[in-house]
Design a protein around this motif. Structure first.
Motif, PDB file in Angstrom:
ATOM      1  N   ARG A 241     -29.146  21.305  17.786  1.00 23.38           N
ATOM      2  CA  ARG A 241     -29.469  20.198  18.692  1.00 23.38           C
ATOM      3  C   ARG A 241     -30.218  19.087  17.942  1.00 23.38           C
ATOM      4  NH1 ARG A 241     -29.476  21.116  24.343  1.00 23.38           N
ATOM      5  NH2 ARG A 241     -28.643  23.152  24.929  1.00 23.38           N
TER       6      ARG A 241
ATOM      7  N   GLN B 211     -29.055  15.158  17.366  1.00 20.63           N
ATOM      8  CA  GLN B 211     -29.913  14.015  17.675  1.00 20.63           C
ATOM      9  C   GLN B 211     -30.050  13.091  16.470  1.00 20.63           C
ATOM     10  OE1 GLN B 211     -31.347  13.089  20.708  1.00 20.63           O
ATOM     11  NE2 GLN B 211     -31.678  11.251  19.479  1.00 20.63           N
TER      12      GLN B 211
ATOM     13  N   HIS C 118     -26.157  18.772  25.145  1.00 29.24           N
ATOM     14  CA  HIS C 118     -26.779  17.695  24.381  1.00 29.24           C
ATOM     15  C   HIS C 118     -26.322  16.329  24.901  1.00 29.24           C
ATOM     16  CE1 HIS C 118     -28.290  15.365  21.003  1.00 29.24           C
ATOM     17  NE2 HIS C 118     -27.107  14.780  20.963  1.00 29.24           N
TER      18      HIS C 118
END
Length: 456
Positions: free
Chosen positions: A100, A104, A148
């Motif tokens: 994750r 990002q 996400h």
């Protein structure tokens, strides 16, 4: 797939030196793969998944991570692809949170949500969203990417997430909220920063990625919305002046207040709401191929009012609506012109062009259908073309019904039996069932329905 079995097939060539190549350093991914093949699953996070899916996910993630080093990950040479496996493994082996965080970080590279997840996460998104959508081995990898996107992307009606259309907006960004309210992005940012709606973490991000809860902000944005002049309203909608004027004439758009002395009479929320309604459930288009064209162009070609086409979409009569990835707002709204012709032209809603009907049943070459008609094997209806005003052959509803009563194409057969085209072709050959071929004529993969048993 049994990876060990595949390696056994290569064993002789490897030992004989047939498959030798230049040497490179051994990577942690290589060591993990070797240990997994030799000893089975260990305690690495990736060991909780089937080997092929885990290794392939490392490649997909690594391919996306190459954006940190090059703007074109797809140009990495085949002999250097091991780097992608190693890049992905270095992250994925640490578990879900590391993945994750890596996703990002990719979003913090140049580019915004309007570029689409396919560009931000090249190969990774496309494979998980489409190619492996129905493969259970990739379910958790798909879930991580989906969650996400839901938690960090300002997606709204007209967008899709992992191949499924977005029906409601969960997150706004400063950019999308500015467009929806007509408030300048710089001013809106200051307003949001002074409220609890925009977190300090998000306040440090660019407008396109500074997201906040759309439901929580609804009352705030509603009270902050200002009426704008026509030019600003058009820019907010992504609509040209002529298109705007036509929609006003047709009563699709109307000012919030009717005061001739005041220029700022347009509510930007009305324009934003109209676009979201038109794009709800739309098909994401990378290119406008075949019969796709912009809504306004389709109306002009058919010589109908633009408002009539807008209302047909809102009322659910026009179902094939496209959202062109290269444009925003009204400029992104495309329609399937053949469907528009079938519904709104003088020929009536029940008729399709030869080309359109051929495409709908899986006949790749419309000439085949034309020969079927010419040779008298399937009926047609002669109607006037609304654009050329000449008579031509169409497939009316009754004609289509007769075609389906008599014939199977591989596509219609696939839908009927719930099998893939490959399975059907194999079973047809095994049963000795031949394509329809009167007097040796070649009509492709077309079969008489009467010759295809129900227990196929």
């Amino acid at each position: 797939m049994d990876a060990a079995e595949q390696f056994r097939l290569l064993e002789d060539d490897i030992c004989a030196g047939v498959l030798t190549s230049s040497l490179r350093r051994i990577t942690p991914f290589d060591l993990w793969l070797d240990n997994r093949l030799a000893n089975g699953a260990g305690d690495n996070w990736l060991d909780g998944f089937p080997l092929h899916a885990a290794a392939n996910f490392c490649h997909l993630l690594g391919h996306a991570l190459m954006r940190h080093f090059t703007s074109a990950p797809s140009r990495v040479e085949k002999e250097d692809r091991w780097m992608q496996y190693e890049l992905g493994f270095a992250v994925a082996s640490k578990g879900e949170q590391a993945i994750r965080s890596a996703l990002q970080e990719l979003q913090e590279l140049p580019g915004g949500p309007s570029d689409g997840p396919k560009k931000i996460f090249p190969l990774l998104y496309d494979r998980l969203a489409r190619d492996y959508a129905g493969t259970p081995d990739y379910q958790d990898f798909r879930r991580i990417l989906r969650e996400h996107l839901q938690e960090t992307w300002p997606l709204g009606p007209g967008d899709d997430i992992m191949g499924e259309p977005v029906s409601e907006r969960r997150l706004h960004s400063i950019k999308t909220a500015s467009r929806a309210t007509g408030i300048d992005a710089r001013r809106l940012r200051k307003m949001l920063e002074s409220s609890p709606i925009l977190s300090k973490e998000m306040a440090s991000r660019p407008d396109a990625w500074a997201v906040f809860d759309a439901t929580l902000a609804e009352d705030f944005l509603s009270s902050a919305t200002e009426l704008v002049d026509a030019k600003t309203f058009q820019e907010t909608m992504g609509i040209s002046r002529s298109q705007f004027d036509l929609l006003v004439e047709d009563g699709v758009l109307a000012p919030a207040i009717d005061t001739p002395e005041v220029k700022a009479v347009w509510d930007p929320r009305e324009g934003n709401t109209l676009i979201e309604r038109l794009l709800r459930g739309a098909i994401l288009l990378r290119q406008a191929q075949h019969s796709w064209c912009h809504l306004s162009k389709s109306a002009a070609r058919l010589k109908i009012r633009q408002g009539a086409l807008v209302r047909a979409i809102l009322e659910g009569q026009i179902r094939r609506v496209g959202n062109h990835a290269d444009f925003d707002g009204f400029a992104a709204i495309y329609v399937d012109h053949d469907e528009v012709v079938a519904l709104l032209s003088d020929q009536g809603a029940s008729a399709l062009t030869i080309e359109r009907f051929a495409k709908s049943v899986g006949i790749g070459n419309p000439t085949i259908l034309k020969r079927l008609i010419t040779d008298g094997h399937t009926p047609y209806t002669e109607l006037r073309n609304p654009r050329t005003h000449t008579l031509q052959a169409y497939i009316a509803e009754t004609d289509a019904a007769e075609f389906h009563t008599r014939f199977f194409t591989l596509r219609t057969m696939s839908l009927h039996f719930g099998m893939s085209w490959q399975q059907l072709s194999s079973r047809l050959r095994a049963r000795g069932i031949q394509p329809f071929s009167p007097e040796g004529a070649d009509f492709g993969s077309l079969y008489l329905r009467s010759e295809v048993p129900e227990d196929l």
